[in-house]
Each structure stands twice: as structure tokens, then as C-alpha cells.
Design a protein around this motif. Structure first.
Motif, PDB file in Angstrom:
ATOM      1  N   ALA A  28      70.979-117.885  -5.309  1.00  0.00           N
ATOM      2  CA  ALA A  28      70.827-119.302  -5.660  1.00  0.00           C
ATOM      3  C   ALA A  28      69.667-119.931  -4.895  1.00  0.00           C
ATOM      4  O   ALA A  28      68.899-120.727  -5.449  1.00  0.00           O
ATOM      5  CB  ALA A  28      72.121-120.056  -5.381  1.00  0.00           C
ATOM      6  N   LEU A  29      69.513-119.571  -3.633  1.00  0.00           N
ATOM      7  CA  LEU A  29      68.411-120.090  -2.825  1.00  0.00           C
ATOM      8  C   LEU A  29      67.062-119.637  -3.390  1.00  0.00           C
ATOM      9  O   LEU A  29      66.119-120.422  -3.465  1.00  0.00           O
ATOM     10  CB  LEU A  29      68.569-119.636  -1.376  1.00  0.00           C
ATOM     11  N   LEU A  30      66.986-118.381  -3.809  1.00  0.00           N
ATOM     12  CA  LEU A  30      65.763-117.887  -4.434  1.00  0.00           C
ATOM     13  C   LEU A  30      65.502-118.614  -5.752  1.00  0.00           C
ATOM     14  O   LEU A  30      64.356-118.940  -6.074  1.00  0.00           O
ATOM     15  CB  LEU A  30      65.855-116.377  -4.661  1.00  0.00           C
ATOM     16  N   GLY A  31      66.561-118.883  -6.499  1.00  0.00           N
ATOM     17  CA  GLY A  31      66.419-119.647  -7.737  1.00  0.00           C
ATOM     18  C   GLY A  31      65.906-121.051  -7.476  1.00  0.00           C
ATOM     19  O   GLY A  31      65.066-121.570  -8.233  1.00  0.00           O
ATOM     20  N   LEU A  32      66.380-121.673  -6.409  1.00  0.00           N
ATOM     21  CA  LEU A  32      65.872-123.000  -6.042  1.00  0.00           C
ATOM     22  C   LEU A  32      64.392-122.943  -5.682  1.00  0.00           C
ATOM     23  O   LEU A  32      63.639-123.879  -5.954  1.00  0.00           O
ATOM     24  CB  LEU A  32      66.678-123.579  -4.885  1.00  0.00           C
ATOM     25  N   GLY A  33      63.973-121.849  -5.073  1.00  0.00           N
ATOM     26  CA  GLY A  33      62.549-121.678  -4.777  1.00  0.00           C
ATOM     27  C   GLY A  33      61.712-121.632  -6.038  1.00  0.00           C
ATOM     28  O   GLY A  33      60.642-122.242  -6.108  1.00  0.00           O
ATOM     29  N   VAL A  34      62.200-120.932  -7.056  1.00  0.00           N
ATOM     30  CA  VAL A  34      61.488-120.874  -8.340  1.00  0.00           C
ATOM     31  C   VAL A  34      61.427-122.267  -8.962  1.00  0.00           C
ATOM     32  O   VAL A  34      60.376-122.699  -9.446  1.00  0.00           O
ATOM     33  CB  VAL A  34      62.170-119.869  -9.298  1.00  0.00           C
ATOM     34  N   VAL A  35      62.554-122.977  -8.944  1.00  0.00           N
ATOM     35  CA  VAL A  35      62.591-124.333  -9.506  1.00  0.00           C
ATOM     36  C   VAL A  35      61.623-125.241  -8.763  1.00  0.00           C
ATOM     37  O   VAL A  35      60.907-126.040  -9.374  1.00  0.00           O
ATOM     38  CB  VAL A  35      64.037-124.893  -9.466  1.00  0.00           C
ATOM     39  N   VAL A  53      49.301-128.587  -1.914  1.00  0.00           N
ATOM     40  CA  VAL A  53      49.258-127.231  -2.452  1.00  0.00           C
ATOM     41  C   VAL A  53      49.837-126.248  -1.433  1.00  0.00           C
ATOM     42  O   VAL A  53      50.457-125.254  -1.815  1.00  0.00           O
ATOM     43  CB  VAL A  53      47.809-126.850  -2.831  1.00  0.00           C
ATOM     44  N   ALA A  54      49.684-126.530  -0.154  1.00  0.00           N
ATOM     45  CA  ALA A  54      50.154-125.621   0.892  1.00  0.00           C
ATOM     46  C   ALA A  54      51.674-125.458   0.863  1.00  0.00           C
ATOM     47  O   ALA A  54      52.178-124.351   1.082  1.00  0.00           O
ATOM     48  CB  ALA A  54      49.702-126.103   2.262  1.00  0.00           C
ATOM     49  N   ASP A  55      52.409-126.534   0.572  1.00  0.00           N
ATOM     50  CA  ASP A  55      53.870-126.378   0.546  1.00  0.00           C
ATOM     51  C   ASP A  55      54.298-125.504  -0.623  1.00  0.00           C
ATOM     52  O   ASP A  55      55.174-124.654  -0.477  1.00  0.00           O
ATOM     53  CB  ASP A  55      54.586-127.732   0.544  1.00  0.00           C
ATOM     54  N   ASP A  56      53.672-125.676  -1.784  1.00  0.00           N
ATOM     55  CA  ASP A  56      53.981-124.802  -2.920  1.00  0.00           C
ATOM     56  C   ASP A  56      53.618-123.354  -2.606  1.00  0.00           C
ATOM     57  O   ASP A  56      54.363-122.430  -2.932  1.00  0.00           O
ATOM     58  CB  ASP A  56      53.218-125.244  -4.173  1.00  0.00           C
ATOM     59  N   PHE A  57      52.473-123.169  -1.985  1.00  0.00           N
ATOM     60  CA  PHE A  57      52.026-121.819  -1.653  1.00  0.00           C
ATOM     61  C   PHE A  57      52.953-121.176  -0.623  1.00  0.00           C
ATOM     62  O   PHE A  57      53.274-119.986  -0.711  1.00  0.00           O
ATOM     63  CB  PHE A  57      50.576-121.844  -1.151  1.00  0.00           C
ATOM     64  N   TRP A  62      57.147-117.170   0.556  1.00  0.00           N
ATOM     65  CA  TRP A  62      58.512-116.870   0.978  1.00  0.00           C
ATOM     66  C   TRP A  62      59.293-116.217  -0.153  1.00  0.00           C
ATOM     67  O   TRP A  62      59.986-115.216   0.045  1.00  0.00           O
ATOM     68  CB  TRP A  62      59.217-118.153   1.434  1.00  0.00           C
ATOM     69  N   LEU A  63      59.163-116.791  -1.349  1.00  0.00           N
ATOM     70  CA  LEU A  63      59.873-116.263  -2.511  1.00  0.00           C
ATOM     71  C   LEU A  63      59.431-114.844  -2.833  1.00  0.00           C
ATOM     72  O   LEU A  63      60.262-113.953  -3.050  1.00  0.00           O
ATOM     73  CB  LEU A  63      59.637-117.190  -3.706  1.00  0.00           C
ATOM     74  N   LEU A  64      58.135-114.612  -2.822  1.00  0.00           N
ATOM     75  CA  LEU A  64      57.594-113.286  -3.129  1.00  0.00           C
ATOM     76  C   LEU A  64      58.059-112.256  -2.103  1.00  0.00           C
ATOM     77  O   LEU A  64      58.538-111.179  -2.464  1.00  0.00           O
ATOM     78  CB  LEU A  64      56.066-113.337  -3.184  1.00  0.00           C
ATOM     79  N   SER A  65      57.946-112.586  -0.826  1.00  0.00           N
ATOM     80  CA  SER A  65      58.345-111.623   0.203  1.00  0.00           C
ATOM     81  C   SER A  65      59.858-111.377   0.168  1.00  0.00           C
ATOM     82  O   SER A  65      60.313-110.240   0.337  1.00  0.00           O
ATOM     83  CB  SER A  65      57.899-112.084   1.588  1.00  0.00           C
ATOM     84  N   SER A  66      60.639-112.412  -0.070  1.00  0.00           N
ATOM     85  CA  SER A  66      62.090-112.247  -0.144  1.00  0.00           C
ATOM     86  C   SER A  66      62.487-111.386  -1.336  1.00  0.00           C
ATOM     87  O   SER A  66      63.313-110.473  -1.207  1.00  0.00           O
ATOM     88  CB  SER A  66      62.786-113.606  -0.250  1.00  0.00           C
ATOM     89  N   LEU A  67      61.902-111.668  -2.499  1.00  0.00           N
ATOM     90  CA  LEU A  67      62.241-110.894  -3.692  1.00  0.00           C
ATOM     91  C   LEU A  67      61.828-109.437  -3.556  1.00  0.00           C
ATOM     92  O   LEU A  67      62.578-108.536  -3.927  1.00  0.00           O
ATOM     93  CB  LEU A  67      61.590-111.511  -4.931  1.00  0.00           C
ATOM     94  N   LEU A  68      60.642-109.206  -3.037  1.00  0.00           N
ATOM     95  CA  LEU A  68      60.187-107.821  -2.886  1.00  0.00           C
ATOM     96  C   LEU A  68      61.012-107.069  -1.847  1.00  0.00           C
ATOM     97  O   LEU A  68      61.334-105.898  -2.025  1.00  0.00           O
ATOM     98  CB  LEU A  68      58.699-107.774  -2.546  1.00  0.00           C
ATOM     99  N   GLY A  69      61.361-107.737  -0.767  1.00  0.00           N
ATOM    100  CA  GLY A  69      62.208-107.099   0.246  1.00  0.00           C
ATOM    101  C   GLY A  69      63.588-106.770  -0.291  1.00  0.00           C
ATOM    102  O   GLY A  69      64.096-105.659  -0.122  1.00  0.00           O
TER     103      GLY A  69
END
Length: 97
Positions: A28-35, A53-57, A62-69
Motif C-alpha cells: 500500500a505504501l508503494l502504491g501511495l508512492g505511485v499515486v 521536481v526534487a520531491d517527485d524525483f 525510493w519507489l524504484l529502489s524499493s520495487l527492485l529490491g
């Protein structure tokens, strides 16, 4: 690419309760990151170019590293499950033979 292709399978397994390596709360937390990334509403507005732009980046990284891990751990889990099934099938063949 193996990890990227495993993400939909991992999400499905978490939702079905077949993968205990990741809880629904983390999903759910990862989903909130996508949203958050897709949402036009930001904590820091984009009209402040660098900060907005920095906060989105940052959330994207975070989302990319979490999903890949997580997907890497899921791929290992799949391999373990498949190997376990092959060992069990091998035992059945030996017992029948």
C-alpha cells in the motif's frame, strides 16, 4: 529485466497472501508512492522548479529502489519454491520407481 517482469507477479502474490516476504501495508505504501508521482497535487509545488521536481524525483528513486529490491527477493522466493517442488517430484518418482 527479470526483476521488472516479476513486479506484477509479486503484487498478485502479496494480494493473494502467497508471499509473506512483503506485507500488504508495504504494498500500500508503494502504491501511495505511485499515486503521489502521478498526482498533480504535491507537497512541494512544481512552480518552485528545483524543489518541486526534487520531491517527485526523490519519491521516484525510493519507489524504484524499493520495487527492485523487493522484486529481487521475490524472484529468489520463486526459485526456492520451484526447486522445492522439483525435489518433491523427484522423490515421488524415486518412490514409484
Amino acid at each position: 529485466m527479470t526483476r521488472v517482469r516479476a513486479i506484477p507477479r509479486m503484487v498478485g502474490a502479496v494480494m493473494r497472501g502467497q508471499y509473506a516476504g512483503m506485507g500488504r501495508s508495504k504494498l500500500a505504501l508503494l502504491g501511495l508512492g505511485v499515486v503521489y508521482i502521478l498526482s498533480p497535487i504535491d507537497v512541494l509545488p512544481d512552480f518552485w522548479i528545483l524543489v518541486g521536481v526534487a520531491d517527485d524525483f526523490g519519491v521516484f528513486l525510493w519507489l524504484l529502489s524499493s520495487l527492485l529490491g523487493e522484486s529481487g527477493r521475490y524472484v529468489e522466493h520463486e526459485r526456492t519454491v520451484i526447486q522445492g517442488r522439483l525435489v518433491e517430484q523427484g522423490r515421488l518418482v524415486e518412490e514409484e520407481g
